[in-house]
Design a protein around this motif. Structure first.
Motif: not given
Length: 269
Positions: A62-80
């Motif tokens: 949520x904090x990171x998305x305060x900056x303009x962007x186009x694509x989110x790449x998620x390599x996090x964990x199964x619970x999030x």
């Protein structure tokens, strides 16, 4: 056109490998990075490289998305990963999912949300080219050999079972293969759970998950006919490098999609 990328899981195995490559690509820009443990650090330091990127790691997506962007790449964990994906979609971002642990119901919810928002989501159990070929060859074999089971190998510390690679393969095989000749689990005596878990539509495909030291990630599709067997297997090494090229392809292509697309093979040709 420059694609602005937010890397969720910047301190992870694949995240660390992706950051320097994103920085080196002329058409990509690292716009944000996420890691609770490395929050406040420069993304370069968090990823273990000497380069200063000017991107400060955020403690949450949520904090990171305060900056303009186009694509989110998620390599996090199964619970999030599901919450991250739905949040990114709600903010109008396209999403590349490299995290395993999502099921059919999760993907259906993500697809509905993405279509409603008009954004694309590309999810793959494995972004390796050779792992994608495993799936392609297995799907070819399933047209001729109805009996197939999957053995899923991973380290003792892997929190989800089966892996994304095995789950995606089982679901796709269940769509194309004919009825198996083996007894359904409901007719097995003794301890039926030892037959593994059926994954996918209809009777599904039996998946057996091993979680032991010395394994990184391996996936094996075993086909059987009377008096003969075929085994198709993929083994991952200790480096995250094989996943980089496939992820970059997804980053560049996901904005042309609407809704969820599963599997890197959808982009290979």
């Amino acid at each position: 056109m420059t694609i602005k990328v937010v890397m969720a899981g910047v301190t992870g195995w694949v995240g660390k490998a992706l950051v320097p490559v994103i920085l080196a690509e002329e058409d990509l820009l690292l716009a944000g990075a996420v890691s609770r443990n490395a929050a406040g650090q420069d993304a370069g330091a968090a990823a273990g490289i000497s380069m200063t990127t000017g991107v400060t790691v955020a403690p949450s997506l949520e904090k990171a998305l305060a900056v303009p962007s186009d694509v989110v790449v998620d390599y996090t964990k199964p619970d999030v990963v599901k919450a991250n994906t739905l949040l990114a979609i709600s903010k109008g971002r396209h999403v590349v999912i490299g995290t395993s642990g999502l099921g059919a119901d999760d993907y259906a919810e993500i697809d509905n949300a993405a279509r409603a928002k008009g954004v694309g989501v590309l999810a793959a159990g494995n972004f390796s080219i050779t792992a994608t070929l495993l799936k392609r060859f297995a799907l070819m074999a399933a047209k001729y050999v109805p009996d197939v089971e999957i053995i899923d190998y991973a380290s003792a510390r892997k929190p989800d079972a089966p892996s994304g690679t095995a789950r995606e393969l089982a679901e796709r095989l269940a769509e194309v293969r004919r009825a198996a000749t083996s007894l359904p689990q409901s007719q097995v005596s003794g301890v039926p759970a030892t037959r593994g878990a059926a994954v996918g539509q209809g009777e599904g495909v039996q998946v057996h998950a091993l979680r032991m030291p010395s394994y990184i990630l391996s996936c094996e599709a075993v086909f059987g006919l009377p008096d003969e067997r075929l085994t198709i297997r993929h083994d991952a090494g200790s480096s995250a490098a094989p996943y980089v090229a496939g992820t970059l392809l997804a980053i560049r292509r996901v904005s042309s999609m609407a809704g969820l697309v599963r599997g890197l093979d959808a982009l290979m040709e």
